[in-house]
Design a protein around this motif. Structure first.
Motif, mmCIF file in Angstrom:
data_model
loop_
_atom_site.group_PDB
_atom_site.id
_atom_site.type_symbol
_atom_site.label_atom_id
_atom_site.label_comp_id
_atom_site.label_asym_id
_atom_site.label_seq_id
_atom_site.Cartn_x
_atom_site.Cartn_y
_atom_site.Cartn_z
ATOM 1 N N VAL B 167 0.832 -1.205 0.000
ATOM 2 C CA VAL B 167 0.000 0.000 0.000
ATOM 3 C C VAL B 167 0.871 1.261 0.000
ATOM 4 N N THR B 168 2.130 1.132 0.441
ATOM 5 C CA THR B 168 2.994 2.316 0.450
ATOM 6 C C THR B 168 3.284 2.835 -0.958
ATOM 7 N N VAL B 169 3.226 1.946 -1.952
ATOM 8 C CA VAL B 169 3.445 2.386 -3.333
ATOM 9 C C VAL B 169 2.416 3.455 -3.694
ATOM 10 N N TYR B 170 1.170 3.228 -3.251
ATOM 11 C CA TYR B 170 0.081 4.153 -3.586
ATOM 12 C C TYR B 170 0.073 5.355 -2.638
ATOM 13 N N LEU B 171 0.431 5.102 -1.380
ATOM 14 C CA LEU B 171 0.562 6.218 -0.439
ATOM 15 C C LEU B 171 1.671 7.168 -0.909
ATOM 16 N N ASP B 172 2.765 6.592 -1.416
ATOM 17 C CA ASP B 172 3.844 7.429 -1.979
ATOM 18 C C ASP B 172 3.309 8.300 -3.110
ATOM 19 N N ARG B 173 2.474 7.700 -3.945
ATOM 20 C CA ARG B 173 1.958 8.464 -5.078
ATOM 21 C C ARG B 173 1.114 9.638 -4.589
ATOM 22 N N LEU B 174 0.331 9.374 -3.552
ATOM 23 C CA LEU B 174 -0.493 10.450 -2.987
ATOM 24 C C LEU B 174 0.400 11.549 -2.384
ATOM 25 N N GLY B 254 -6.439 -6.749 3.855
ATOM 26 C CA GLY B 254 -7.625 -5.907 3.761
ATOM 27 C C GLY B 254 -7.392 -4.589 3.041
ATOM 28 N N HIS B 255 -6.126 -4.273 2.741
ATOM 29 C CA HIS B 255 -5.835 -3.036 2.016
ATOM 30 C C HIS B 255 -6.214 -3.214 0.550
ATOM 31 N N VAL B 256 -6.904 -2.243 0.008
ATOM 32 C CA VAL B 256 -7.254 -2.287 -1.409
ATOM 33 C C VAL B 256 -7.111 -0.895 -1.997
ATOM 34 N N VAL B 257 -6.962 -0.875 -3.305
ATOM 35 C CA VAL B 257 -6.775 0.389 -4.006
ATOM 36 C C VAL B 257 -7.639 0.383 -5.244
ATOM 37 N N CYS B 258 -8.214 1.520 -5.554
ATOM 38 C CA CYS B 258 -8.826 1.702 -6.858
ATOM 39 C C CYS B 258 -8.000 2.758 -7.564
ATOM 40 N N ASP B 259 -7.337 2.342 -8.629
ATOM 41 C CA ASP B 259 -6.478 3.258 -9.380
ATOM 42 C C ASP B 259 -7.162 3.546 -10.711
ATOM 43 N N LEU B 297 1.790 11.832 -11.459
ATOM 44 C CA LEU B 297 1.425 12.282 -10.115
ATOM 45 C C LEU B 297 0.345 13.359 -10.179
ATOM 46 N N ALA B 298 0.519 14.290 -11.112
ATOM 47 C CA ALA B 298 -0.465 15.378 -11.222
ATOM 48 C C ALA B 298 -1.845 14.811 -11.517
ATOM 49 N N ASP B 299 -1.863 13.750 -12.322
ATOM 50 C CA ASP B 299 -3.141 13.172 -12.742
ATOM 51 C C ASP B 299 -3.615 12.044 -11.836
ATOM 52 N N ALA B 300 -2.855 11.721 -10.790
ATOM 53 C CA ALA B 300 -3.187 10.550 -9.974
ATOM 54 C C ALA B 300 -4.626 10.624 -9.480
ATOM 55 N N ASP B 301 -5.321 9.539 -9.658
ATOM 56 C CA ASP B 301 -6.740 9.475 -9.305
ATOM 57 C C ASP B 301 -6.951 8.120 -8.630
ATOM 58 N N ILE B 302 -6.650 8.088 -7.341
ATOM 59 C CA ILE B 302 -6.706 6.804 -6.639
ATOM 60 C C ILE B 302 -7.478 6.915 -5.332
ATOM 61 N N HIS B 303 -8.147 5.826 -5.011
ATOM 62 C CA HIS B 303 -8.774 5.655 -3.704
ATOM 63 C C HIS B 303 -7.998 4.548 -2.998
#
Lengths: 159, 429
Positions: B167-174, B254-259, B297-303
């Protein structure tokens, strides 16, 4: 500078009229009470909210409020089936001359919301700037300080 | 006892279905607190909430008062907010700055690192009374990841790094969306709903509900948006018929991502924080990360769902902290995320957009709250025992080179993955 008894009466009648429009879901008529540059603001947590440092319960201009009325009217809005029933209680009205012919109005506000068998109340104070346009008072700004704004809220109607 | 005739806790999640007791049984809720929340890592706060030495914030974690402080050396502490003498909360302000906390009751005084430094009339205590052993208790474990502070009630267990995993990969992106490489948060809005905590977790990565639950908000945006500017710009409703593996990712525990990738950025009037919105912002990101990653990064659209109590959202830049209060009551805090180093007007827009999205007077979250409370009411019915998650159950799933399970965007396997993590936690007494 306290306003005349006639003007005080006029302001109170204006506030009562606004409340009646909201209570009766006459949202489009309520929009007509607003200036085009209106700011409707319900600050969060503290009374001196800085809009860049705090989330806001509401911070809406005319277009956002118009969008809100579109949502409220939409047949598939799940929060309006059935619509909450609301009553606005307004007291302690004071008015004074503001800048550029505007009036600065302050009142206490207690809004009751009844929905799905539950009743919640939202006590606070409203501060208005009223501006005369085309011979009628219009709301140029309305800021509602809820004394419950540091508690977890349930869906809030237009106050 | 009737429990012997009822299914065991781990049998409450089966295949494509979850038993109603998972949402309505107070005993199940008690066990969740014990087996999940008191065992795993819980998000506590962001260190930007206490930016300066002496800053503190108070809050509750599982109903227990805590205070997060920054001491004179800059270290962040998470302490139980309870005088070691007779038990009073020592700090009763939501936020503030203080080098010490004095108890209102008998004056015991602690540093903001928790050390007990004053016991009035100490000569009345036994000679061997040792203030050194009565500092404010810290949470058993506290660790942070790039400013995100987590704590655990359990002294043992996986490290935070092990807990977070991919999940840190996506947290990094945020976080890297901030030109300075750090985010900071604004003070939150708070709201509550009359429903189980898991409804919010399921909902945050539910790509099917929007065109029903949020149709009124979408309609207002669709009809008024282009003429109203960025505030009402929003993505079109995604096509729920999409079945090829796409943007839902299961990251374990239980961690999930919607990218969403960039598919929602291509609409003509753009969205929040997307590259088309603020050229200066994109220039800053490209300068730091190069054109390709800068644009990504500018366009990142993740939950992002960090199980069990943190939800993060880039488009309407915020995170939500979930507090389970009772089996049928959940409190949420919505914190706008500001991007350090971004143009101030962009951050103002983000705070405004986040507020409008999550506030109890806002445009979107209130619809979901209505859904949660209606589910809670409906599940009171005992004769219909199972809650169904059939969408995408037979659909394609791909394991990518990083071990992430990639699902189609309209799949309820993403909710089932949360329930599978639940089942694993609950199976362990």
């Amino acid at each position: 500078m306290v306003v005349s008894r006639d003007l005080q009466h006029e302001v109170e009648q204006f506030l009562f009229h606004e409340a009646e429009l909201l209570e009766n879901r006459r949202f489009e008529e309520w929009l007509e009470l607003l200036t085009r540059d209106v700011i409707y603001w319900v600050p969060n947590i503290r009374d001196d909210s800085d809009i860049s440092d705090e989330a806001m319960i509401s911070y809406e201009g005319y277009d956002e409020l118009r969008a809100r009325t579109v949502r409220l009217r939409h047949p598939l809005n799940p929060t309006q089936k059935p619509p909450p029933r609301t009553r606005h209680f307004i007291t302690n009205v004071s008015a004074e001359a503001g800048e550029g012919g505007e009036l600065r109005v302050r009142c206490n506000l207690l809004v009751y919301v009844s929905k799905d068998g539950k009743v919640v109340h939202h006590p606070g104070t409203s501060e208005y700037r009223l501006r005369e346009e085309d011979g009628s008072w219009r709301i140029a700004s309305k800021k509602v300080y809820l004394i419950t704004n540091d508690l977890p809220l349930t869906p809030l109607p237009i106050m | 006892m009737t429990t012997e005739t009822r299914p065991g806790l781990q049998d409450l999640v089966q295949g494509d279905r979850v038993h109603r007791r998972v949402y309505v049984d107070p005993q199940v809720f008690e066990e969740e607190i014990r087996r999940i929340f008191k065992r795993t890592w819980l998000f506590v706060g962001h260190d930007s909430e206490v930016p300066h030495p002496g800053d503190y914030k108070t809050d509750t974690l599982l109903g227990q008062p805590i205070v997060m402080t920054r001491d004179g050396n800059g270290a962040v502490h998470v302490l139980f907010n309870r005088c070691r003498h007779r038990g009073a909360k020592v700090c009763n302000q939501p936020y503030g700055n203080s080098s010490s906390f004095s108890c209102l009751y008998h004056g015991w005084t602690y540093t903001n690192a928790g050390d007990l430094i004053a016991v009035p009339s100490r000569e009345l205590c036994p000679a061997d009374f040792d203030p050194g052993s009565f500092g404010l208790l810290p949470l058993p474990r506290v660790e942070s990841y790039r400013g995100f502070v987590f704590a655990s009630f359990a002294a043992d267990g996986p490290t935070l790094e092990e807990h977070l995993g991919r999940v840190t990969v996506y947290l990094d992106r945020l976080i890297d969306r901030a030109p300075d490489g750090e985010v900071e948060v604004a003070k939150p809005v708070m709201y509550e709903y009359g429903g189980n905590w898991k409804f919010q977790l399921e909902n945050f990565v539910d790509n099917i509900h929007a065109r029903f639950t949020h149709e009124s908000a979408t309609h207002a945006r669709r009809t008024l948006g282009p003429s109203m500017g960025p505030r009402y710009a929003d993505a079109p409703i995604t096509d729920p018929a999409r079945t090829r593996p796409g943007n839902l990712r299961l990251l374990g525990r239980g961690h999930v991502v919607c990218d969403y990738g960039t598919e929602r950025t291509k609409i003509p009037f753009g969205g929040y924080g997307f590259s088309g919105r603020n050229a200066e912002y994109v220039r800053l990101l490209e300068g730091r990360h190069g054109p390709e990653r800068g644009r990504l990064l500018a366009d990142a659209d993740i939950h992002i769902v960090i199980y069990p109590n943190l939800l993060l959202h880039t488009q309407y830049s915020h995170y939500r902290v979930l507090k389970p209060v009772a089996v049928d009551r959940t409190i949420m805090q919505g914190y706008p995320i500001k991007l350090k180093g971004a143009p101030p007007e962009l951050n103002d827009e983000l705070v405004s957009a986040a507020s409008d999205h999550v506030s109890a007077a806002g445009a979107v979250q209130i619809d979901d709250m209505e859904a949660f409370s209606r589910c809670q009411e409906g599940l009171a019915i005992e004769s219909d025992e199972w809650v169904l998650f059939p969408y995408g159950f037979d659909g394609e799933r791909v394991v990518d080179e990083n071990g992430e399970v990639v699902l189609p965007q309209a799949s309820e396997l993403v909710q089932l993955a949360q329930h599978e993590a639940w089942r694993e936690f609950m199976a362990n007494e």
